[in-house]
Design a protein around this motif. Sequence first.
Motif, mmCIF file in Angstrom:
data_model
loop_
_atom_site.group_PDB
_atom_site.id
_atom_site.type_symbol
_atom_site.label_atom_id
_atom_site.label_comp_id
_atom_site.label_asym_id
_atom_site.label_seq_id
_atom_site.Cartn_x
_atom_site.Cartn_y
_atom_site.Cartn_z
ATOM 1 N N ASP A 107 7.669 35.366 21.240
ATOM 2 C CA ASP A 107 8.890 35.937 21.809
ATOM 3 C C ASP A 107 9.004 37.449 21.637
ATOM 4 O OD1 ASP A 107 9.757 33.361 22.504
ATOM 5 O OD2 ASP A 107 10.687 33.057 20.533
ATOM 6 N N GLU A 110 8.978 39.670 24.912
ATOM 7 C CA GLU A 110 10.121 39.367 25.781
ATOM 8 C C GLU A 110 11.422 39.945 25.208
ATOM 9 O OE1 GLU A 110 10.494 35.550 28.210
ATOM 10 O OE2 GLU A 110 11.767 35.129 26.462
ATOM 11 N N LYS A 114 13.853 42.969 26.673
ATOM 12 C CA LYS A 114 15.272 42.725 26.949
ATOM 13 C C LYS A 114 16.156 43.782 26.287
ATOM 14 C CE LYS A 114 15.463 37.788 27.976
ATOM 15 N NZ LYS A 114 16.087 36.483 27.665
#
Length: 570
Positions: A107, A110, A114
């Motif tokens: 993760d 990502e 973000k």
Amino acid sequence: MSKDLDKKLNKREQYKARLKPYDYYVNEFETIDFESLGEGDRYYLQDFGIFNTDFLEDEFTIRLRNGGGRITTQHFLLLAQIVKEYDLTLVITARSGFQLHDVYADDVAEIWHKLNDNGLTTWQSFGDNIRNIVTDVYDGANNSAVIEVHPIIEQMHDFILENPKYVGMLPRRVSIGISGNSANVNSFFANDIYFALALKDGVYGFNVYMGGKNTEVAQDADIFLEKEEVFDFFKAFVSTFYNHGSRFSRSKTRFFYMIESMGLETIKELLAQEFGKPFNSKGELQLEHKDFEAFEELKDGTYGYCYQSNFGRLNADEMEQIASFAKEHNAHIRVGIDQNIYILGLPEKKVPFDSPELSSTIVACAGNLCPYAVWSIKDEAGEYLPLEKIYKNRIKIGFSGCAKGCGRHRHTDIGLIGLKTNNFGDTDGGARVFIGAEHDSGQSVARQLFSMVPFVHLNDTLSLVIELFEKSQYQNFQLYAHHILNKYSEDFLALWHLYNLKEEKAYPLEKRETSLSQEEEIALLKQTFSEVTLVEESMKKTVSELAKELWTIEGEDPHYKPPINRVNFR
């Protein structure tokens, strides 16, 4: 670069010499396999806010920076959504930033995008960079605010962030604090550079203090800057440290050691060359002590509210509640270096929620969320400290999980380091205790009171410290430290508290105009307590023996070492 010079550089500088961090970002960042990192990858990733160690290779931390502790309601809500979506642990740092823990390797990229693609930034929040620049949480807002410094902080951030020359390329990390307030929620003398509000010839500006760190107070540089000069001085400092700071032994690369090696006057000469003109001598420091309450009246007639976090921890539901309330009242959210959230611009002294802890005067490091700490410091703070007494007396506490001092334990009224001990039998650990920093004015750091107090005895020990302060009738703990504590030796103070604990008394210390000799201190102990017997006529050895007598758990092997249980925060 010659091979001989390359060998002398510390390991991180060797990597920088081969590939600059910014070039690493351009050429390799988007293709990184976060499940298979090398040593160099871990160094470089810190410059973009990503931290990982080789012994916890599947766990990551992402750190954000908020210039001056300001964050929009929209960004605060976005952060809450990310925490909830990825089941992360969020903590507030002691530099007004946020850290996201328990990030899985799959993760990392990502989550990073973000954040950075939506107006938040993680750039240069770790590594050899200018770290998040901090100020008072009431900058420009309350009645102590003289110069609003946020525009200057924005200039500084714009100059360094994503600047290829400086990304990760300083000799070591640099901490900078600036405040245009005469009374601050926390002190800034632990910074490498501190611009402190001052007055000279009827003009408000800033005195410069240099060379602070978590265990040292920044020195008076005898420099006064007008508001318009601060940014140029900042640029001169960055250039000087970049060009002249040591890049060899990693343990000697902080700005503190550059001052120690070259001398403050030589560094001022280098700074003046970059600055382009001579410096003006210092003005009159404009700092006063103030104890802040939950609600603070602001200049415009509205109020600020301090939401006391769970020793720096926030969950997504709390964040969403705070963001919704702030949005409803058109209020602003700020993050304090005391690890609390502030809501500014409220029409009345009223909020629809309660803080989870009495933590407004306590700074606690990340604890077991950091690989360098043994204990879960945030849990220990809640379990073993006399919170109501601390809050009532507005006593500043700094609680670090290791000697690196991220809890600023040497810059507080009472400082603690959570350490492992085998000195007192089967205990769950203990804390080294420091006491008496004169931190508002940057006069001194705290001195050691006890090398180790078992956690199970910490509440009683600190309760005694606070009771003796209360009996002194001084308005705040720093005045108590200045007039009483710091007139006595460390060994005497330790024995005074130990004998009080042993005899279940609370004899207060008397005010002294001058320090006592060792013979006079021993005589005072024997005069006050009934059973004073020095071990080999040594106060230090007596401290050790008396501490073991009071704190060893009877019936257990005093050499037993309890196991370390790592805390799972998921």
